[in-house]
Design an enzyme around this catalytic site. Sequence first.
Site, mmCIF file in Angstrom:
data_model
loop_
_atom_site.group_PDB
_atom_site.id
_atom_site.type_symbol
_atom_site.label_atom_id
_atom_site.label_comp_id
_atom_site.label_asym_id
_atom_site.label_seq_id
_atom_site.Cartn_x
_atom_site.Cartn_y
_atom_site.Cartn_z
ATOM 1 N N ARG A 131 0.960 -1.206 -0.164
ATOM 2 C CA ARG A 131 0.002 0.098 -0.117
ATOM 3 C C ARG A 131 0.809 1.149 -0.011
ATOM 4 O O ARG A 131 0.613 2.247 -0.318
ATOM 5 C CB ARG A 131 -0.998 0.013 1.125
ATOM 6 N N TYR A 172 -14.944 16.688 -15.692
ATOM 7 C CA TYR A 172 -15.043 15.236 -15.668
ATOM 8 C C TYR A 172 -16.322 14.854 -14.614
ATOM 9 O O TYR A 172 -16.507 15.305 -13.582
ATOM 10 C CB TYR A 172 -14.076 14.468 -15.318
ATOM 11 N N ASP A 189 -5.956 18.494 -14.164
ATOM 12 C CA ASP A 189 -6.275 17.374 -14.515
ATOM 13 C C ASP A 189 -5.637 17.121 -16.037
ATOM 14 O O ASP A 189 -6.332 17.851 -17.078
ATOM 15 C CB ASP A 189 -7.716 16.977 -14.508
ATOM 16 N N LYS A 229 -6.821 6.102 -19.582
ATOM 17 C CA LYS A 229 -6.962 6.688 -20.975
ATOM 18 C C LYS A 229 -5.514 6.807 -21.702
ATOM 19 O O LYS A 229 -4.948 5.635 -22.095
ATOM 20 C CB LYS A 229 -7.303 8.219 -20.827
HETATM 21 C C1 LIG Z 1 -11.684 9.342 -16.860
HETATM 22 C C2 LIG Z 1 -11.163 10.653 -16.325
HETATM 23 C C3 LIG Z 1 -11.209 10.830 -14.895
HETATM 24 C C4 LIG Z 1 -11.573 9.466 -14.304
HETATM 25 O O1 LIG Z 1 -10.475 8.492 -14.005
HETATM 26 P P1 LIG Z 1 -10.554 7.020 -13.867
HETATM 27 O O2 LIG Z 1 -9.472 6.237 -13.984
HETATM 28 O O3 LIG Z 1 -12.068 6.441 -14.616
HETATM 29 O O4 LIG Z 1 -10.834 6.826 -12.344
HETATM 30 C C5 LIG Z 1 -10.857 11.944 -14.480
HETATM 31 N N1 LIG Z 1 -10.573 12.667 -14.991
HETATM 32 C C6 LIG Z 1 -10.785 12.756 -16.158
HETATM 33 C C7 LIG Z 1 -10.613 14.239 -17.328
HETATM 34 C C8 LIG Z 1 -11.214 11.755 -17.190
HETATM 35 O O5 LIG Z 1 -11.391 11.587 -18.309
#
Ligand SMILES: *Cc1c(COP(=O)(O)O)cnc(C)c1O
Length: 409
Positions: free
Chosen positions: A59, A112, A184, A209
Amino acid sequence: MKSNKLHFATRTIHSGYDPHQNHGALTPPMHTSSTFAFNSVEQGGAAFAGDNDHYIYSRLGTPSQQQLEQRLADLEEAEAALVTASGMGAITSAIWSLVEPGDEIIADKSLYGCTFSFFEHGLKKFGVAVNYVDLSTPQFLSEHITDKTKLVYTESPSNPNMRLVDIAAVAKITRQYGIKFMVDNTFCTPYLQNPIALGADIVVHSATKYLGGHGDLIAGVVAGSAEVLLHIRQYGLKDMTGAVISGHDVALLMRGLKTLHVRMDRHCENAQKVAGYLQTSPYVKQINYPGLANFPQAELAKKQMRQPGGMIAFELNGSREQAADFVNQLELILCAVSLGDTESLIQHPASMTHSTYTEEELIAHLISPSLLRLSVGLEHVDDIIADLDQALESVFNGGSGNKGLSALA
Ligand SMILES: *Cc1c(COP(=O)(O)O)cnc(C)c1O
């Protein structure tokens, strides 16, 4: 290795890992051990006290996770990075570590969907207020800052509608006020944009992604100063969310990352051509793609992004029902959430990723009910365009379009 002197493409492949320190293994070993043995109580005690760098328990990190984190920190031009079990694990672990009841966060209006849910249903319940401001006009940010403001939060480009925020301009203001600024960077990846180099304090990612890139893992990243990252690791991640990545996903993410630059180049090249096609269609009303000359923030895109990315938001010249029908008529492009995969994916935010928003919230957060979000994949671009074309013809012109793709169905 002085890895910052090397080019990005070289660093995605080599940074943070030396085969000669690992029995010559070209690919980093996968560590799946949950715990690590000490040779004595004294050695264990010293590890807990931080007096040696012995691994303790997964962890808190593993050797292969640390290699991946060093690589990501290097790519994001940050002192340190942390990988987590998901993008939401990264965002929540970081934010829980930085705020207390009574604090305020200023966030951009378009976010998001699950980040918005976390703000509305998570943070607010614990006494942290979130004020949604249009950060695409950063000159007004100071008016919203109070002595309770701890954090400014944004995406750029934003999910789902591709609005940009001038990261350097916001950072200039947050620095003046001594407030942390978190970005982000999921849609760009460090290959296209480095928010920390532009002045942001913390970068978060959904590594699910583009960073992973193959739709076969869920993971997240936080990057920033060593001091803040240690706090997020030892408090936000270890005690509050426990959003720990598995050793298998560390290995998959390390592998995906090695081709990031190659994939991103093709995603951008394909998306530019798809946006160009959409622009010529009489059935398409509005296209938000940073690579188009008529994109409202085209100058800003050029200033802070190296390329316009692989995501396109667009609206049809029709009803919400026709937008849904269009998605249903696609044969190659898959109707799915997520993005940044090799496959082209399309979704309807108002029905899917942003369906927790009320009609009023959709309008307040600048998401048109008929908006579509397309993640342009790595298929041959002519096949992607042919599929869009046959689906548009089918919805608006009774189906006289290119049917060449039905062989795939
Ligand atoms: C998909 C996404 C998230 C969340 O990520 P997960 O891996 O699905 O938890 C956060 N910010 C953006 C811009 C995203 O496209």
